[in-house]
Scaffold this active site. Structure first.
Site, PDB file in Angstrom:
ATOM      1  N   LYS A  22       0.830  -1.208   0.000  1.00 17.45           N
ATOM      2  CA  LYS A  22       0.000   0.000   0.000  1.00 17.45           C
ATOM      3  C   LYS A  22       0.864   1.257   0.000  1.00 17.45           C
ATOM      4  O   LYS A  22       0.613   2.210  -0.754  1.00 17.45           O
ATOM      5  CB  LYS A  22      -0.906   0.010   1.239  1.00 17.45           C
ATOM      6  CG  LYS A  22      -1.766   1.264   1.344  1.00 17.45           C
ATOM      7  CD  LYS A  22      -2.391   1.442   2.710  1.00 17.45           C
ATOM      8  CE  LYS A  22      -1.429   2.102   3.666  1.00 17.45           C
ATOM      9  NZ  LYS A  22      -2.103   2.782   4.799  1.00 17.45           N
ATOM     10  N   ASN A  23       1.898   1.270   0.854  1.00 21.04           N
ATOM     11  CA  ASN A  23       2.689   2.487   1.025  1.00 21.04           C
ATOM     12  C   ASN A  23       3.625   2.755  -0.146  1.00 21.04           C
ATOM     13  O   ASN A  23       4.275   3.807  -0.182  1.00 21.04           O
ATOM     14  CB  ASN A  23       3.483   2.419   2.338  1.00 21.04           C
ATOM     15  CG  ASN A  23       2.579   2.548   3.550  1.00 21.04           C
ATOM     16  OD1 ASN A  23       1.466   3.076   3.448  1.00 21.04           O
ATOM     17  ND2 ASN A  23       3.030   2.060   4.692  1.00 21.04           N
ATOM     18  N   ARG A  92      -4.066  10.132   5.246  1.00 12.51           N
ATOM     19  CA  ARG A  92      -2.961  11.074   5.243  1.00 12.51           C
ATOM     20  C   ARG A  92      -2.182  11.075   3.924  1.00 12.51           C
ATOM     21  O   ARG A  92      -1.696  12.111   3.483  1.00 12.51           O
ATOM     22  CB  ARG A  92      -2.004  10.740   6.401  1.00 12.51           C
ATOM     23  CG  ARG A  92      -0.786  11.622   6.385  1.00 12.51           C
ATOM     24  CD  ARG A  92       0.111  11.448   7.571  1.00 12.51           C
ATOM     25  NE  ARG A  92       1.342  12.168   7.336  1.00 12.51           N
ATOM     26  CZ  ARG A  92       1.466  13.485   7.382  1.00 12.51           C
ATOM     27  NH1 ARG A  92       0.409  14.218   7.671  1.00 12.51           N
ATOM     28  NH2 ARG A  92       2.611  14.077   7.141  1.00 12.51           N
ATOM     29  N   CYS A 116      -4.894   7.755  10.403  1.00  9.69           N
ATOM     30  CA  CYS A 116      -4.910   7.168  11.743  1.00  9.69           C
ATOM     31  C   CYS A 116      -4.488   8.196  12.789  1.00  9.69           C
ATOM     32  O   CYS A 116      -3.577   8.983  12.577  1.00  9.69           O
ATOM     33  CB  CYS A 116      -3.956   5.972  11.812  1.00  9.69           C
ATOM     34  SG  CYS A 116      -4.566   4.505  10.961  1.00  9.69           S
ATOM     35  N   ARG A 121       1.522  14.428  12.711  1.00 12.66           N
ATOM     36  CA  ARG A 121       2.343  14.186  11.530  1.00 12.66           C
ATOM     37  C   ARG A 121       2.198  15.404  10.622  1.00 12.66           C
ATOM     38  O   ARG A 121       1.557  15.356   9.584  1.00 12.66           O
ATOM     39  CB  ARG A 121       1.915  12.887  10.829  1.00 12.66           C
ATOM     40  CG  ARG A 121       2.153  11.665  11.689  1.00 12.66           C
ATOM     41  CD  ARG A 121       1.882  10.382  10.944  1.00 12.66           C
ATOM     42  NE  ARG A 121       0.455  10.151  10.780  1.00 12.66           N
ATOM     43  CZ  ARG A 121      -0.039   9.083  10.157  1.00 12.66           C
ATOM     44  NH1 ARG A 121       0.763   8.181   9.634  1.00 12.66           N
ATOM     45  NH2 ARG A 121      -1.344   8.914  10.049  1.00 12.66           N
ATOM     46  N   ASP A 304       5.605   0.550  12.107  1.00 11.43           N
ATOM     47  CA  ASP A 304       4.396  -0.141  11.665  1.00 11.43           C
ATOM     48  C   ASP A 304       4.345  -1.599  12.107  1.00 11.43           C
ATOM     49  O   ASP A 304       3.346  -2.287  11.870  1.00 11.43           O
ATOM     50  CB  ASP A 304       4.271  -0.066  10.139  1.00 11.43           C
ATOM     51  CG  ASP A 304       3.667   1.250   9.665  1.00 11.43           C
ATOM     52  OD1 ASP A 304       3.236   2.040  10.513  1.00 11.43           O
ATOM     53  OD2 ASP A 304       3.631   1.474   8.436  1.00 11.43           O
ATOM     54  N   ILE A 326       8.879   7.127  16.918  1.00 16.18           N
ATOM     55  CA  ILE A 326       8.373   7.786  15.710  1.00 16.18           C
ATOM     56  C   ILE A 326       7.095   8.569  15.990  1.00 16.18           C
ATOM     57  O   ILE A 326       7.000   9.755  15.678  1.00 16.18           O
ATOM     58  CB  ILE A 326       8.127   6.757  14.589  1.00 16.18           C
ATOM     59  CG1 ILE A 326       9.366   5.872  14.383  1.00 16.18           C
ATOM     60  CG2 ILE A 326       7.743   7.464  13.295  1.00 16.18           C
ATOM     61  CD1 ILE A 326      10.606   6.600  13.912  1.00 16.18           C
ATOM     62  N   ARG A 396      -8.014  -0.613   5.414  1.00 21.89           N
ATOM     63  CA  ARG A 396      -7.171   0.409   4.793  1.00 21.89           C
ATOM     64  C   ARG A 396      -5.795  -0.151   4.447  1.00 21.89           C
ATOM     65  O   ARG A 396      -5.100   0.419   3.605  1.00 21.89           O
ATOM     66  CB  ARG A 396      -7.003   1.614   5.725  1.00 21.89           C
ATOM     67  CG  ARG A 396      -8.274   2.446   5.930  1.00 21.89           C
ATOM     68  CD  ARG A 396      -8.006   3.677   6.784  1.00 21.89           C
ATOM     69  NE  ARG A 396      -6.840   4.375   6.272  1.00 21.89           N
ATOM     70  CZ  ARG A 396      -5.753   4.674   6.991  1.00 21.89           C
ATOM     71  NH1 ARG A 396      -5.693   4.344   8.264  1.00 21.89           N
ATOM     72  NH2 ARG A 396      -4.734   5.303   6.448  1.00 21.89           N
TER      73      ARG A 396
END
Length: 415
Positions: A22-23, A92, A116, A121, A304, A326, A396
């Site tokens: 996804k990212n 985001r 989320c 961020r 993650d 993070i 998601r």
């Protein structure tokens, strides 16, 4: 409202094939805004976030077709370089359209993003970078409004490592006049995957995967035909699933080199891990040893995967310390794991996990995407029934996770 129900205690066994990342898919799709013509992107996961980005692009006048893990987009007729709040608020990554829009069309109006609730961020690094590239940027009524006749190359040093900031400015710089140097750039594999896609489009990029990326701007780009990399976070989640259930699972279509930090900790916990170029075989151990974790930007331990490995540590034979460096609000799963019998204390960004002999199934509530995965993992290991609500977060970032787990022998269903 949909829920996931798990009857725990089953050892997972078999093979699972990992979906596209996804990212990586989201910024690569956004890169399609940089030129006219049909872009074909394959190995795209069927996820809510991909569909959301598709709606944002269609709203701009972009042709967007998604079929069977393939996306075809054409931004030739783009007429409205705007991403409205009602579409952006849930994701985001929507901010990734900002750089491409300004670079190609000279203007963009993009709502401040949502996603989320795991911590602040801010996109100030994106904005500061665009300003260095020569754009005028204002924030009005919750929207970022950026304008530039043509972006100009610049030297940009990020105050902190930012993945989406690196991606946004790399895309913007691809069409800027002259050379752009990004220092303290993110090194994540997803950044490298975007760079590879841009290079296929005709961009001139060097250094992706290091903390200094150089981009020589070009006049125009051409359409891509690109395959998205495997999802390393999904792969890591199934690695933990095998370890936490003391199972034996072969994770296929993975890139183990992207998971070195995680696999080292899983081995330290007692599981047997054997890798090949595209597979990870994990055999869980009856005894789970405690390990300490500190999340870091890549190639460190990924934030993650923090929630998922915490679930594993809840049944370890000793005490683990987990430091989250993070995001400041990424322990929202702790209260839910406690409902299942976990012994976890946390103060600020540090959690102390004292392993218990067993978890007990309970009704729990997902609070964000990776917390959802951690509760599923805990449910797989727990005695009795676990019901997880608010699973819209899960959709998601994980494609058909309950079907994949069921095929490995889990007693899991969506109701």
């Amino acid at each position: 409202m949909k829920k996931i129900v798990i009857n725990g205690g089953k050892k997972l066994k078999g093979e699972v094939t990992i979906s596209g990342a996804k990212n990586a898919a989201l910024p690569i799709i956004a890169a399609g805004l940089l030129c006219e013509g049909k872009h074909r992107i394959t190995n795209v996961p069927s996820l809510v976030d991909v569909k959301t980005l598709g709606r944002i692009l269609v709203n701009m006048g972009v042709s967007f077709e998604a079929t069977d893990h393939e996306v075809v987009i054409d931004a030739s007729a783009l007429s409205n370089p705007e991403a409205p709040y009602d579409l952006v608020r849930t994701m985001r990554a929507s901010v990734l359209v900002l750089g491409p829009l300004v670079a190609r069309f000279g203007k963009a109006r993009v709502s401040l993003p949502g996603g989320c609730a795991i911590g602040a961020r801010p996109i100030n690094l994106h904005i500061a970078g665009l300003q260095k590239l020569g754009a005028s940027v204002e924030i009005e009524h919750g929207y970022v409004i950026a304008k530039a006749k043509r972006l100009r190359g610049a030297s940009i040093t990020f105050d902190t490592v930012t993945v989406t900031g690196t991606e946004n400015l790399m895309m913007a710089a691809a069409l800027a006049e002259g050379e752009t140097v990004l220092e303290n750039a993110a090194r994540e594999p997803e950044v490298v995957d975007l760079a590879k896609a841009l290079v296929q489009m005709g961009a001139k990029i060097e250094g992706a995967g290091t903390d200094i990326i150089r981009i020589q701007g070009v006049e125009r780009l051409k359409p891509m035909n690109y395959r998205v990399m495997p999802d390393r976070i999904e792969a890591g989640t199934f690695v933990i699933a095998s370890a936490i259930t003391r199972g034996s699972v072969v994770v296929k279509n993975a890139e183990p080199k992207h998971l070195d930090a995680l696999l080292a900790k899983v081995r330290e916990s007692g599981a047997e891990v054997v890798t090949s170029e595209t597979t990870i075989e994990v055999k869980g151990n009856k005894t789970i040893s405690p390990v300490n974790i500190t999340t870091m930007p890549y190639p460190g331990f990924p934030t993650d995967m923090q929630a998922q490995i915490m679930s594993l540590m809840t049944i370890a034979g000793g005490t683990s310390v987990i430091n989250e460096t993070i995001f400041e609000n990424r322990f929202t799963h702790v209260a839910e794991l406690r409902r299942m019998g976990a012994d976890i204390q946390h103060d600020g960004r540090t959690a102390v996990v004292k392993g218990v002999s067993k978890l007990s199934g309970a009704p729990v509530m997902a609070t964000d995407l990776r917390a959802s995965a951690s509760l599923i993992l805990a449910g797989l290991a727990a005695e009795g029934e676990t019901t997880i609500s608010r699973i819209y977060h899960l959709d998601r970032g994980y494609e058909n996770i309950e079907a994949k787990l069921s095929a490995l022998g889990a007693d899991i269903r969506r109701v």
